[in-house]
Design an enzyme around this catalytic site. Sequence first.
Site, PDB file in Angstrom:
ATOM      1  N   CYS A  76      -8.618  -5.003  -9.730  1.00 39.98           N
ATOM      2  CA  CYS A  76      -8.147  -3.924 -10.491  1.00 39.98           C
ATOM      3  C   CYS A  76      -7.819  -2.989  -9.679  1.00 39.98           C
ATOM      4  O   CYS A  76      -8.810  -2.193  -9.146  1.00 39.98           O
ATOM      5  CB  CYS A  76      -9.378  -3.591 -11.484  1.00 39.98           C
ATOM      6  SG  CYS A  76      -9.210  -2.662 -12.835  1.00 39.98           S
ATOM      7  N   CYS A 133      -7.401  -1.005   1.351  1.00 38.43           N
ATOM      8  CA  CYS A 133      -6.500  -1.493   2.260  1.00 38.43           C
ATOM      9  C   CYS A 133      -7.004  -1.897   3.493  1.00 38.43           C
ATOM     10  O   CYS A 133      -7.598  -0.887   4.153  1.00 38.43           O
ATOM     11  CB  CYS A 133      -5.330  -0.644   2.243  1.00 38.43           C
ATOM     12  SG  CYS A 133      -4.076  -1.034   3.493  1.00 38.43           S
ATOM     13  N   CYS A 191      -4.845   0.866   6.391  1.00 38.03           N
ATOM     14  CA  CYS A 191      -5.246   2.419   6.517  1.00 38.03           C
ATOM     15  C   CYS A 191      -6.663   2.573   5.926  1.00 38.03           C
ATOM     16  O   CYS A 191      -6.955   3.673   5.774  1.00 38.03           O
ATOM     17  CB  CYS A 191      -3.793   3.198   5.967  1.00 38.03           C
ATOM     18  SG  CYS A 191      -4.088   2.899   3.932  1.00 38.03           S
ATOM     19  N   CYS A 194       0.760  -1.261   0.058  1.00 34.40           N
ATOM     20  CA  CYS A 194      -0.005  -0.085  -0.029  1.00 34.40           C
ATOM     21  C   CYS A 194       0.894   1.225   0.112  1.00 34.40           C
ATOM     22  O   CYS A 194       1.690   1.345   0.788  1.00 34.40           O
ATOM     23  CB  CYS A 194      -0.976   0.017   1.183  1.00 34.40           C
ATOM     24  SG  CYS A 194      -1.985   1.642   1.268  1.00 34.40           S
ATOM     25  N   CYS A 245       0.615   2.992   3.572  1.00 38.46           N
ATOM     26  CA  CYS A 245       0.888   2.631   5.040  1.00 38.46           C
ATOM     27  C   CYS A 245       1.914   1.402   4.722  1.00 38.46           C
ATOM     28  O   CYS A 245       2.399   1.007   5.682  1.00 38.46           O
ATOM     29  CB  CYS A 245      -0.316   2.259   5.499  1.00 38.46           C
ATOM     30  SG  CYS A 245      -1.231   0.481   4.934  1.00 38.46           S
TER      31      CYS A 245
HETATM   32 FE    FE Z   1      -2.855   0.910   3.626  1.00 33.11          FE
END
Ligand code: FE
Length: 136
Positions: free
Chosen positions: A120, A97, A100, A48, A51
């Site tokens: 996607c 995610c 976060c 991510c 984070c």
């Molecule tokens: Fe994240």
Amino acid sequence: MKSKINKSEEEWRKALTPEEFHVLREKGTERPFTGKYVDHKKKGTYVCAGCGNELFSSDTKFDSGTGWPSFWAPVSEDSVNRKPDNSLGMRRTEVLCSRCGGHLGHFFDDGPKPTGHRFCINSVALHFKEQKESAE
Ligand code: FE
């Protein structure tokens, strides 16, 4: 249970580039075929951009032809969350995610085997960690 990250909008604005903020925090979408990971084929892990949470392995990346990096599975079931998204007059499933809460992209069930899933994902929402040669 992973620790959750809760930052204010102002903190996220400082931590992210304007493009990252738009996608991750405002659920924006990068234009197709413009992202840096669309045709990216190196071995490693996509994390991510907000984070650092490990999200997708290069082993599950496939060429969907859509113009966005696509994966048939996340690193683990709890690395991402899925949520109904009925914005823009479409019934879609949003991918977030799990750490976060950042918006990553959308989920579809027209992916390849073995899962039939297609995550996607916006390149902007990802950073790439290349696998070390010695780990092979
Ligand atoms: Fe994240």
